[in-house]
Design a protein around this motif. Sequence first.
Motif, mmCIF file in Angstrom:
data_model
loop_
_atom_site.group_PDB
_atom_site.id
_atom_site.type_symbol
_atom_site.label_atom_id
_atom_site.label_comp_id
_atom_site.label_asym_id
_atom_site.label_seq_id
_atom_site.Cartn_x
_atom_site.Cartn_y
_atom_site.Cartn_z
ATOM 1 N N ALA A 184 3.191 -7.046 1.837
ATOM 2 C CA ALA A 184 4.225 -6.023 1.962
ATOM 3 C C ALA A 184 3.693 -4.842 2.761
ATOM 4 C CB ALA A 184 4.686 -5.571 0.583
ATOM 5 N N SER A 185 4.492 -4.348 3.695
ATOM 6 C CA SER A 185 4.072 -3.251 4.570
ATOM 7 C C SER A 185 4.450 -1.909 3.967
ATOM 8 C CB SER A 185 4.726 -3.387 5.952
ATOM 9 O OG SER A 185 4.331 -4.601 6.565
ATOM 10 N N PHE A 186 3.642 -0.906 4.240
ATOM 11 C CA PHE A 186 3.939 0.454 3.822
ATOM 12 C C PHE A 186 3.385 1.387 4.891
ATOM 13 C CE2 PHE A 186 -0.192 -0.615 2.147
ATOM 14 C CZ PHE A 186 -0.956 0.514 2.384
ATOM 15 N N LEU A 239 1.116 -0.522 7.590
ATOM 16 C CA LEU A 239 0.052 -1.448 7.234
ATOM 17 C C LEU A 239 0.444 -2.210 5.979
ATOM 18 C CD1 LEU A 239 -3.058 0.889 7.663
ATOM 19 C CD2 LEU A 239 -2.221 -0.821 9.293
ATOM 20 N N SER A 240 -0.087 -3.387 5.847
ATOM 21 C CA SER A 240 0.083 -4.143 4.612
ATOM 22 C C SER A 240 -1.127 -3.897 3.713
ATOM 23 C CB SER A 240 0.220 -5.636 4.907
ATOM 24 O OG SER A 240 -0.999 -6.168 5.413
ATOM 25 N N MET A 241 -0.980 -4.217 2.448
ATOM 26 C CA MET A 241 -2.106 -4.058 1.532
ATOM 27 C C MET A 241 -3.294 -4.918 1.967
ATOM 28 S SD MET A 241 -2.171 -4.554 -2.607
ATOM 29 C CE MET A 241 -0.827 -3.385 -2.781
ATOM 30 N N LEU A 242 -2.989 -6.076 2.557
ATOM 31 C CA LEU A 242 -4.044 -6.958 3.026
ATOM 32 C C LEU A 242 -4.881 -6.294 4.108
ATOM 33 C CD1 LEU A 242 -5.327 -9.770 2.887
ATOM 34 C CD2 LEU A 242 -3.648 -10.533 4.587
ATOM 35 N N ASP A 243 -4.228 -5.467 4.954
ATOM 36 C CA ASP A 243 -4.952 -4.787 6.028
ATOM 37 C C ASP A 243 -5.935 -3.744 5.499
ATOM 38 O OD1 ASP A 243 -3.544 -6.249 7.920
ATOM 39 O OD2 ASP A 243 -1.921 -4.787 8.009
ATOM 40 N N THR A 244 -5.686 -3.233 4.304
ATOM 41 C CA THR A 244 -6.546 -2.180 3.761
ATOM 42 C C THR A 244 -7.671 -2.723 2.891
ATOM 43 O OG1 THR A 244 -5.140 -1.898 1.797
ATOM 44 C CG2 THR A 244 -4.573 -0.617 3.754
ATOM 45 N N LEU A 245 -7.646 -4.018 2.614
ATOM 46 C CA LEU A 245 -8.688 -4.606 1.776
ATOM 47 C C LEU A 245 -9.953 -4.849 2.585
ATOM 48 C CD1 LEU A 245 -6.613 -7.227 -0.252
ATOM 49 C CD2 LEU A 245 -7.292 -4.926 -0.957
ATOM 50 N N GLY A 246 -11.081 -4.672 1.954
ATOM 51 C CA GLY A 246 -12.345 -4.917 2.627
ATOM 52 C C GLY A 246 -12.652 -6.398 2.729
ATOM 53 N N GLY A 247 -13.631 -6.716 3.528
ATOM 54 C CA GLY A 247 -14.046 -8.104 3.689
ATOM 55 C C GLY A 247 -15.078 -8.508 2.646
ATOM 56 N N GLU A 248 -15.563 -9.700 2.791
ATOM 57 C CA GLU A 248 -16.569 -10.192 1.853
ATOM 58 C C GLU A 248 -17.872 -9.417 2.042
ATOM 59 O OE1 GLU A 248 -17.171 -14.347 2.010
ATOM 60 O OE2 GLU A 248 -15.069 -14.853 1.661
ATOM 61 N N GLN A 249 -18.508 -9.107 0.930
ATOM 62 C CA GLN A 249 -19.770 -8.381 0.942
ATOM 63 C C GLN A 249 -20.884 -9.327 0.480
ATOM 64 O OE1 GLN A 249 -20.139 -5.322 2.093
ATOM 65 N NE2 GLN A 249 -17.944 -5.085 2.477
#
Length: 293
Positions: free
Chosen positions: A203-205, A214-224
């Motif tokens: 979902a975009s916001f 941006l979507s919530m997915l765009d704000t999530l970090g990658g694997e650490q």
Amino acid sequence: MSNTIDLAEQSPMSIGSEAASMTDRSTLPTPARRPGMRRGVDSCDNLEPLFAGLAQLDHADEQRKLLRETLICRCLPLAENIARKYACRGENFEDLLQSARVGLVLAVDRFDPDQGVPFPAFAIPTIMGEVRRYFRDCTWAVQVPRRLKEIQQAIGPAIDRLFQRLGHTPTAAEIAAELDSDLIEVTHALIARNGYRSSSIDASFGNGGDYPPLSMLDTLGGEQPEFGLVEDRVAVRPLIEALPEQDRRVLLMRFFDFQPQARIADSLGVSQMQVSRRLTGLLNDLREQALRD
């Protein structure tokens, strides 16, 4: 005037005898034939004589099925009114209406006119209970134990009462005391409230400015990859603590103080080759124990 209204004006005994003597299905009221029938909650008034006649008919009798259908259809506005009271909670109205109608059917089948209670007084709690059961069992985004769902439903009213009485937002302990429930269960129920609704990570916001949403997915970090080191440290730490003191000292000097092997050898009074062999043996033993565990 329809046959339904005629039946309502007769006594229970006359209804039973008349319904039993009917042989032509067209003489009975059906959902398609309801001219002049009142709409709204008051359409459920004065149904007790019809229920008395229904009780006198055999369950396999076709006339009983038609009379039961008439009672259900006549009370459909009651189910709709109750469903609309819950429509403001964000659920699909059609689903709420379906649950309310299920409750109505249950109320019609369970109602006993000999108890002296009007049908609406019996039907309304039954229908509301079915709608609440829908909220409890079908609206959670995450599967939650039934006990926590029941506590969670009681938490809202309890918080309102405590806020009025105490003048501040109640703590979990105060809520547990108010509900006479276990503090751990109340705490879990408060946490479980977060699982009632879920949001799509696609979902975009946006803030309405010049930047694209941006979507919530765009704000999530990658694997650490460092997270794996945390797990390794938790697994190895008790094994290191179980080592003899001198072996622990060698590991600390080499991998925590980052001292060269030559300096470690001087500190222990041994050769560098002995330090190298000891480190190799210690690391192999720790690796085997950690993997085995």
